[in-house]
Design a protein around this motif. Sequence first.
Motif, PDB file in Angstrom:
ATOM      1  N   SER A   2      -9.152   2.754   4.808  1.00  0.00           N
ATOM      2  CA  SER A   2      -7.742   3.097   4.619  1.00  0.00           C
ATOM      3  C   SER A   2      -7.548   3.995   3.404  1.00  0.00           C
ATOM      4  N   LYS A   3      -6.586   4.893   3.525  1.00  0.00           N
ATOM      5  CA  LYS A   3      -6.209   5.724   2.386  1.00  0.00           C
ATOM      6  C   LYS A   3      -5.042   5.064   1.665  1.00  0.00           C
ATOM      7  N   ASN A   4      -5.125   4.968   0.350  1.00  0.00           N
ATOM      8  CA  ASN A   4      -4.141   4.228  -0.432  1.00  0.00           C
ATOM      9  C   ASN A   4      -3.136   5.156  -1.109  1.00  0.00           C
ATOM     10  N   TYR A   5      -1.899   4.664  -1.167  1.00  0.00           N
ATOM     11  CA  TYR A   5      -0.808   5.362  -1.861  1.00  0.00           C
ATOM     12  C   TYR A   5      -0.017   4.366  -2.691  1.00  0.00           C
ATOM     13  N   ASP A   6       0.627   4.882  -3.713  1.00  0.00           N
ATOM     14  CA  ASP A   6       1.561   4.031  -4.462  1.00  0.00           C
ATOM     15  C   ASP A   6       2.806   3.761  -3.632  1.00  0.00           C
ATOM     16  N   TYR A   7       3.244   4.789  -2.886  1.00  0.00           N
ATOM     17  CA  TYR A   7       4.475   4.668  -2.093  1.00  0.00           C
ATOM     18  C   TYR A   7       4.281   5.299  -0.716  1.00  0.00           C
ATOM     19  N   LYS A 154       1.298  -7.232   5.510  1.00  0.00           N
ATOM     20  CA  LYS A 154       1.009  -7.383   4.083  1.00  0.00           C
ATOM     21  C   LYS A 154      -0.423  -7.881   3.934  1.00  0.00           C
ATOM     22  N   GLU A 155      -1.226  -7.172   3.178  1.00  0.00           N
ATOM     23  CA  GLU A 155      -2.602  -7.558   2.896  1.00  0.00           C
ATOM     24  C   GLU A 155      -2.796  -7.602   1.395  1.00  0.00           C
ATOM     25  N   GLU A 156      -2.754  -8.834   0.876  1.00  0.00           N
ATOM     26  CA  GLU A 156      -2.843  -9.052  -0.568  1.00  0.00           C
ATOM     27  C   GLU A 156      -1.757  -8.247  -1.274  1.00  0.00           C
ATOM     28  N   GLU A 157      -2.131  -7.311  -2.150  1.00  0.00           N
ATOM     29  CA  GLU A 157      -1.090  -6.584  -2.901  1.00  0.00           C
ATOM     30  C   GLU A 157      -0.648  -5.303  -2.203  1.00  0.00           C
ATOM     31  N   PHE A 158      -1.176  -5.020  -1.010  1.00  0.00           N
ATOM     32  CA  PHE A 158      -0.848  -3.780  -0.306  1.00  0.00           C
ATOM     33  C   PHE A 158      -0.105  -4.059   0.994  1.00  0.00           C
ATOM     34  N   TRP A 159       0.670  -3.046   1.436  1.00  0.00           N
ATOM     35  CA  TRP A 159       1.214  -3.018   2.784  1.00  0.00           C
ATOM     36  C   TRP A 159       0.321  -2.108   3.619  1.00  0.00           C
ATOM     37  N   SER A 160      -0.149  -2.632   4.749  1.00  0.00           N
ATOM     38  CA  SER A 160      -1.033  -1.882   5.628  1.00  0.00           C
ATOM     39  C   SER A 160      -0.234  -1.270   6.776  1.00  0.00           C
ATOM     40  N   GLU A 164      -4.503   2.027   8.900  1.00  0.00           N
ATOM     41  CA  GLU A 164      -4.992   3.352   8.486  1.00  0.00           C
ATOM     42  C   GLU A 164      -4.598   3.718   7.065  1.00  0.00           C
ATOM     43  N   PHE A 165      -3.420   3.258   6.645  1.00  0.00           N
ATOM     44  CA  PHE A 165      -2.911   3.605   5.321  1.00  0.00           C
ATOM     45  C   PHE A 165      -2.475   2.333   4.602  1.00  0.00           C
ATOM     46  N   LYS A 166      -2.602   2.358   3.298  1.00  0.00           N
ATOM     47  CA  LYS A 166      -2.137   1.230   2.493  1.00  0.00           C
ATOM     48  C   LYS A 166      -1.206   1.723   1.398  1.00  0.00           C
ATOM     49  N   ALA A 167      -0.188   0.917   1.130  1.00  0.00           N
ATOM     50  CA  ALA A 167       0.802   1.284   0.106  1.00  0.00           C
ATOM     51  C   ALA A 167       1.058   0.110  -0.820  1.00  0.00           C
ATOM     52  N   LYS A 168       1.125   0.392  -2.109  1.00  0.00           N
ATOM     53  CA  LYS A 168       1.561  -0.643  -3.044  1.00  0.00           C
ATOM     54  C   LYS A 168       3.031  -0.975  -2.809  1.00  0.00           C
ATOM     55  N   LEU A 329      16.907 -15.896  -4.407  1.00  0.00           N
ATOM     56  CA  LEU A 329      16.378 -15.788  -3.059  1.00  0.00           C
ATOM     57  C   LEU A 329      15.015 -15.104  -3.077  1.00  0.00           C
ATOM     58  N   SER A 330      14.179 -15.471  -2.119  1.00  0.00           N
ATOM     59  CA  SER A 330      12.865 -14.848  -2.014  1.00  0.00           C
ATOM     60  C   SER A 330      12.977 -13.509  -1.295  1.00  0.00           C
ATOM     61  N   ALA A 331      12.236 -12.535  -1.765  1.00  0.00           N
ATOM     62  CA  ALA A 331      12.223 -11.202  -1.139  1.00  0.00           C
ATOM     63  C   ALA A 331      10.794 -10.857  -0.761  1.00  0.00           C
ATOM     64  N   HIS A 332      10.651  -9.977   0.220  1.00  0.00           N
ATOM     65  CA  HIS A 332       9.326  -9.474   0.580  1.00  0.00           C
ATOM     66  C   HIS A 332       8.815  -8.607  -0.566  1.00  0.00           C
ATOM     67  N   ASP A 333       7.616  -8.890  -1.019  1.00  0.00           N
ATOM     68  CA  ASP A 333       7.062  -8.155  -2.154  1.00  0.00           C
ATOM     69  C   ASP A 333       6.958  -6.662  -1.869  1.00  0.00           C
ATOM     70  N   ASN A 334       7.577  -5.874  -2.738  1.00  0.00           N
ATOM     71  CA  ASN A 334       7.427  -4.408  -2.701  1.00  0.00           C
ATOM     72  C   ASN A 334       7.763  -3.789  -1.350  1.00  0.00           C
ATOM     73  N   LEU A 335       8.751  -4.396  -0.660  1.00  0.00           N
ATOM     74  CA  LEU A 335       9.242  -3.848   0.597  1.00  0.00           C
ATOM     75  C   LEU A 335      10.725  -3.534   0.430  1.00  0.00           C
ATOM     76  N   TYR A 336      11.084  -2.266   0.591  1.00  0.00           N
ATOM     77  CA  TYR A 336      12.435  -1.805   0.308  1.00  0.00           C
ATOM     78  C   TYR A 336      13.024  -1.087   1.520  1.00  0.00           C
ATOM     79  N   VAL A 337      14.352  -1.016   1.548  1.00  0.00           N
ATOM     80  CA  VAL A 337      15.043  -0.272   2.599  1.00  0.00           C
ATOM     81  C   VAL A 337      16.147   0.585   1.992  1.00  0.00           C
ATOM     82  N   LEU A 338      16.449   1.669   2.695  1.00  0.00           N
ATOM     83  CA  LEU A 338      17.684   2.419   2.478  1.00  0.00           C
ATOM     84  C   LEU A 338      18.174   2.732   3.886  1.00  0.00           C
TER      85      LEU A 338
END
Length: 384
Positions: A2-7, A154-160, A164-168, A329-338
């Motif tokens: 997988s290729k990793n990105y911050d966002y 969600k895979e540990e600290e990344f979103w898969s 193919e791609f992973k994002a913090k 309230l609990s939120a999904h880690d590092n998952l955002y919407v607009l």
Amino acid sequence: MSKNYDYIIVGAGIAGCSVAYFLSQYSKSILLIERNCDIAQGASGAAGAFLSPLLGKPNDFKELVTKALIFSTNFYLENIKDAITNCGVLRIPKNEEDREKFESYKPYMDFPYQNREDGYFFEIGSQVNPYETCKFLTKNIETLLNYEVNKVEKEEEFWSINDEFKAKNLILTTGADISLIREKYFNIRAVWGQKIDILTSTQTTINYHKECSLSHSKYIEKENKYLSSIGATHHRIDENLKICNHCLDSFKNETSYNKKRVEEDCNKLLTLASDIKILENIEICDIKIGPRASSVDYFPMVGKLIDSQTSLIKYPHLKNGSHVKSSMLSAHDNLYVLNGVGGRGFVLSPYLAHTLVEHIINQTEINKHIKTDRMFSRWVKKLN
């Protein structure tokens, strides 16, 4: 591997493109993903992209639109002068009842206006070019087109993404298609709209809004005519949300947007525009269709997604109507919407994207009226 990105941002309409732009001020590790063959091919491509004041008595939504209009207009004028025409807008009441409402709003106008012709002229009124605007916002962004996201985990600290791609950090700006958001409280309605571009021998020097919007015109020398846009229709229909303007022809025979509906909407828009200004020697030169994303309370949704399952395990008494502060309230880690910008996407999106990015990077607060926990709280109350 997988290729990793911050966002990673999924969805390249005006919301996703705006988020990518403001994130790029802080990070170079950004990937913008779009299922279509180009950016701005859904609701953003079909938008009239008018920037116009919201009229009415003071309320929270009007305050939000006013702040966004000031921010976004200044942003476009300072950064994308070639894509914005700041020629003003004439707001015309559609009937006497509407005129009485307009008169009652006069003490609460947020912007200077003049009585002109049969309506109220606001100098701040503008129109932007949707495609050119989104191209500017993403000119320095790594973009992956023609790519369908089918799997998000969600895979540990990344979103898969599709393995193919992973994002913090993962940011979903997918508009009316919320299939990637597996939260029952996240409620979006698709409001389909059609916009047409016309060539006419009639020149229009400002934008108008009555029951539809009619844009200023641009002279096209080779046609010896003026180019204007008219929008938009409103349909709440069950339609394939994957329709884009590049693939529209392949859908027309099997969906609600068949030849008959398209022709009916074209005729409707021309009729409404002629009630604003007499347009002569008309030739329709382009038609665009897309689903606006509207929330049930009309406010947009910005920020982290509340994790409903974890929150209910943590606070089971929520089902009985008990109140819990949103911060607990609990939120999904590092998952955002607009999402949920509706028909004011080009007004709201730059302002909301800047708000979201500052929240992600600098932990600034998000206005309670646009946070996702409000939808969760309403949904929880209905569980019993």
